[in-house]
Design an enzyme around this catalytic site. Structure first.
Site, short mmCIF file in Angstrom:
data_model
loop_
_atom_site.label_atom_id
_atom_site.label_comp_id
_atom_site.label_asym_id
_atom_site.label_seq_id
_atom_site.Cartn_x
_atom_site.Cartn_y
_atom_site.Cartn_z
N ASN A 195 0.85 -1.19 0.00
CA ASN A 195 0.00 0.00 0.00
C ASN A 195 0.89 1.25 0.00
O ASN A 195 1.70 1.43 0.92
CB ASN A 195 -0.90 -0.01 1.24
CG ASN A 195 -1.89 1.14 1.27
OD1 ASN A 195 -1.52 2.27 0.98
ND2 ASN A 195 -3.13 0.85 1.61
N ASP B 174 -0.14 4.42 0.08
CA ASP B 174 -0.83 5.61 0.60
C ASP B 174 0.12 6.59 1.28
O ASP B 174 0.06 7.80 1.07
CB ASP B 174 -1.87 5.23 1.67
CG ASP B 174 -3.06 4.52 1.12
OD1 ASP B 174 -3.87 4.03 1.93
OD2 ASP B 174 -3.20 4.44 -0.11
N HIS B 175 0.98 6.06 2.14
CA HIS B 175 1.70 6.98 3.03
C HIS B 175 2.96 7.57 2.44
O HIS B 175 3.55 8.47 3.02
CB HIS B 175 1.91 6.31 4.39
CG HIS B 175 0.58 6.00 5.03
ND1 HIS B 175 -0.35 6.98 5.28
CD2 HIS B 175 0.02 4.83 5.38
CE1 HIS B 175 -1.43 6.42 5.78
NE2 HIS B 175 -1.24 5.13 5.83
N ARG C 175 3.40 18.83 2.21
CA ARG C 175 3.78 20.12 1.61
C ARG C 175 2.97 20.43 0.36
O ARG C 175 3.27 21.39 -0.35
CB ARG C 175 5.28 20.07 1.23
CG ARG C 175 6.23 20.08 2.40
CD ARG C 175 6.21 21.41 3.10
NE ARG C 175 7.05 21.41 4.28
CZ ARG C 175 8.35 21.68 4.27
NH1 ARG C 175 8.98 21.89 3.12
NH2 ARG C 175 9.05 21.68 5.40
N HIS D 266 -5.44 3.88 -1.68
CA HIS D 266 -6.74 4.21 -1.09
C HIS D 266 -7.15 5.62 -1.50
O HIS D 266 -6.58 6.59 -1.00
CB HIS D 266 -6.60 4.10 0.43
CG HIS D 266 -7.88 4.31 1.18
ND1 HIS D 266 -7.91 4.26 2.55
CD2 HIS D 266 -9.14 4.56 0.78
CE1 HIS D 266 -9.16 4.47 2.96
NE2 HIS D 266 -9.92 4.64 1.90
N ARG E 34 -9.27 8.11 -0.77
CA ARG E 34 -10.21 8.53 0.25
C ARG E 34 -11.08 9.68 -0.25
O ARG E 34 -10.65 10.48 -1.09
CB ARG E 34 -9.47 8.98 1.52
CG ARG E 34 -8.71 7.88 2.25
CD ARG E 34 -8.03 8.48 3.47
NE ARG E 34 -9.04 9.05 4.37
CZ ARG E 34 -9.53 8.43 5.43
NH1 ARG E 34 -9.13 7.20 5.73
NH2 ARG E 34 -10.44 9.01 6.20
N ARG F 268 -6.84 12.84 1.68
CA ARG F 268 -5.74 13.22 2.58
C ARG F 268 -4.39 12.69 2.10
O ARG F 268 -3.36 13.21 2.50
CB ARG F 268 -6.01 12.78 4.01
CG ARG F 268 -5.92 11.31 4.23
CD ARG F 268 -6.06 10.97 5.70
NE ARG F 268 -7.41 11.27 6.22
CZ ARG F 268 -7.85 10.82 7.38
NH1 ARG F 268 -7.06 10.07 8.14
NH2 ARG F 268 -9.06 11.10 7.82
N GLU G 169 -8.62 0.93 -3.04
CA GLU G 169 -9.48 0.98 -1.87
C GLU G 169 -10.38 2.20 -1.97
O GLU G 169 -9.91 3.32 -2.21
CB GLU G 169 -8.64 1.08 -0.59
CG GLU G 169 -7.81 -0.13 -0.34
CD GLU G 169 -7.08 -0.03 0.98
OE1 GLU G 169 -7.11 1.02 1.62
OE2 GLU G 169 -6.44 -1.03 1.38
N THR H 141 -8.09 4.04 8.90
CA THR H 141 -9.28 3.19 8.92
C THR H 141 -9.45 2.56 10.29
O THR H 141 -8.50 1.97 10.83
CB THR H 141 -9.14 2.09 7.85
OG1 THR H 141 -9.00 2.72 6.59
CG2 THR H 141 -10.34 1.18 7.83
N GLU I 118 -11.00 -9.01 3.20
CA GLU I 118 -9.73 -8.64 3.83
C GLU I 118 -10.02 -8.44 5.30
O GLU I 118 -10.75 -7.52 5.67
CB GLU I 118 -9.13 -7.38 3.21
CG GLU I 118 -7.81 -7.01 3.89
CD GLU I 118 -7.01 -5.98 3.15
OE1 GLU I 118 -6.87 -6.09 1.91
OE2 GLU I 118 -6.50 -5.05 3.81
N HIS J 35 -3.82 -4.19 7.64
CA HIS J 35 -3.90 -3.03 8.55
C HIS J 35 -3.05 -3.26 9.79
O HIS J 35 -3.31 -4.15 10.59
CB HIS J 35 -5.32 -2.66 8.96
CG HIS J 35 -5.36 -1.27 9.52
ND1 HIS J 35 -5.72 -0.16 8.78
CD2 HIS J 35 -5.05 -0.79 10.75
CE1 HIS J 35 -5.63 0.93 9.53
NE2 HIS J 35 -5.22 0.57 10.74
#
Ligand code: DXP
Ligand SMILES: NCC(=O)COP(=O)(O)O
Length: 240
Positions: A7, A9-10, A18, A43, A45, A49, A70, A101, A151, A190
C-alpha cells in the site's frame, strides 16, 4: 506462497504534507514491484488526505502487477473505480475524523449500499473484496453479498497486548475458516509489520496480505525496494 500487496498511501501522505510533487507514490510503486510486490494497493479517500485522483490515473497506467483500489461505498469514488477498472476494489469504511481506517465495513447492517457497490464494480469486470472485522457473521454476510474476497482487519491484532494476541489470532482464524470454506479468497491487512506479520501469514488458507504503513516507514530509512524485499523474504521464509 503468500501474495504481498504493498500500500503506497503513506508515500502520498509525506508528499501532501507540503502539497508538492514528491515523494511520488507512482515511483514508490515501481520500486515496490522491483522489491517483489505481487500487487499495489492505494486508497482514494473521499477526503483526499493522501492518494489523489492523479495518482490513481497514473498508477493504473504504470503498475504491471495487480492493482487494488481501496474506496468507500460512495458514488464519486465508485464512478472513478468503474472508469479506471483496477484488478481489485477493496470496499472500506471511512470517516473524516479518523486518523486511519478504524473498523471493518458493517456488512451485516448494510442498507443496500454495499451490495449495490459490489454489483456495480463486478459489472465493470472488477474483482471485489470487503474490508471486515474478523467476525464470522460479517464474513458470512460478505459471502452472501457476492464478495470474491474478504480482507480481515488486523488492526485489533496489531494493537493487542501480549495477553490478547492469541485471542485476536483465534478470531482471525475462525473468520478465515468461514471465508475459505465458502470458497472466497482470504486476505488480511492493517497494522501489519516486520514482527507481527508471521502469525497472520501462517493462518490457514491466507492468500494475500496488504501492508503499507510499516513498509513505507522502513522505506524512509532503507528505500522502497529494499523495504519491500525484506518483507518478501520474511513471507517466503515463513510461508514457502
Ligand atoms: C483499509 C486499510 O487498513 C488501509 O488500506 C487503509 O488505507 C488505511 O487507511 P489510511 O490509508 O487512511 O491510513
Ligand atoms: N488494507 C490494508 C492496507 O492496505 C495497508 O494497511 P497499513 O499497513 O497501512 O495499516
Amino acid at each position: 506462497m503468500i501474495e504481498l500487496g504493498v500500500n503506497v498511501d503513506h508515500v502520498a501522505t509525506v508528499r501532501q504534507a507540503r502539497r508538492t510533487y514528491e515523494p511520488d507514490p507512482v515511483v514508490a510503486a515501481a520500486l515496490a514491484e522491483q522489491g517483489g510486490a505481487d500487487g499495489i494497493t492505494f486508497h482514494l479517500r473521499e477526503d483526499r488526505r493522501h492518494i489523489q485522483q492523479r495518482d490513481v490515473e497514473v498508477l493504473m497506467q504504470t503498475v504491471t502487477v495487480k492493482t487494488n483500489l481501496e474506496i468507500a461505498c460512495a458514488p464519486e469514488v465508485l464512478q472513478i473505480a468503474c472508469r479506471v477498472r483496477p484488478t481489485w476494489a477493496l470496499l472500506v469504511p471511512e470517516s473524516r475524523q479518523e486518523v486511519t481506517t478504524e473498523g471493518g465495513l458493517n456488512v451485516l447492517g448494510d442498507d443496500g449500499r454495499v451490495g449495490d457497490a459490489i454489483d456495480q464494480l463486478k459489472q465493470h469486470g472488477i474483482l471485489v473484496s470487503l474490508f471486515v472485522d474478523p467476525d464470522v457473521d460479517q464474513v458470512k454476510a460478505a459471502v452472501d453479498l457476492g464478495a470474491q474476497a474478504v480482507e480481515l482487519h488486523t488492526g485489533p491484532y496489531a494493537l493487542a497486548g501480549p495477553s490478547e494476541t492469541d485471542r485476536e489470532l483465534d478470531r482471525l482464524r475462525a473468520a478465515g475458516e468461514v471465508a475459505s470454506g465458502a470458497g472466497i479468497r482470504l486476505h488480511a491487512g492493517h497494522g501489519l509489520n516486520y514482527v507481527n506479520v508471521r502469525p497472520v501469514a501462517k493462518l490457514p488458507d491466507m492468500v494475500e496480505l496488504n501492508i503499507g504503513h510499516a513498509i513505507v516507514s522502513r522505506a524512509v530509512m532503507v528505500g522502497m525496494r529494499d523495504a519491500v524485499a525484506e518483507m518478501r523474504r520474511i513471507l517466503d521464509v515463513c510461508c514457502p
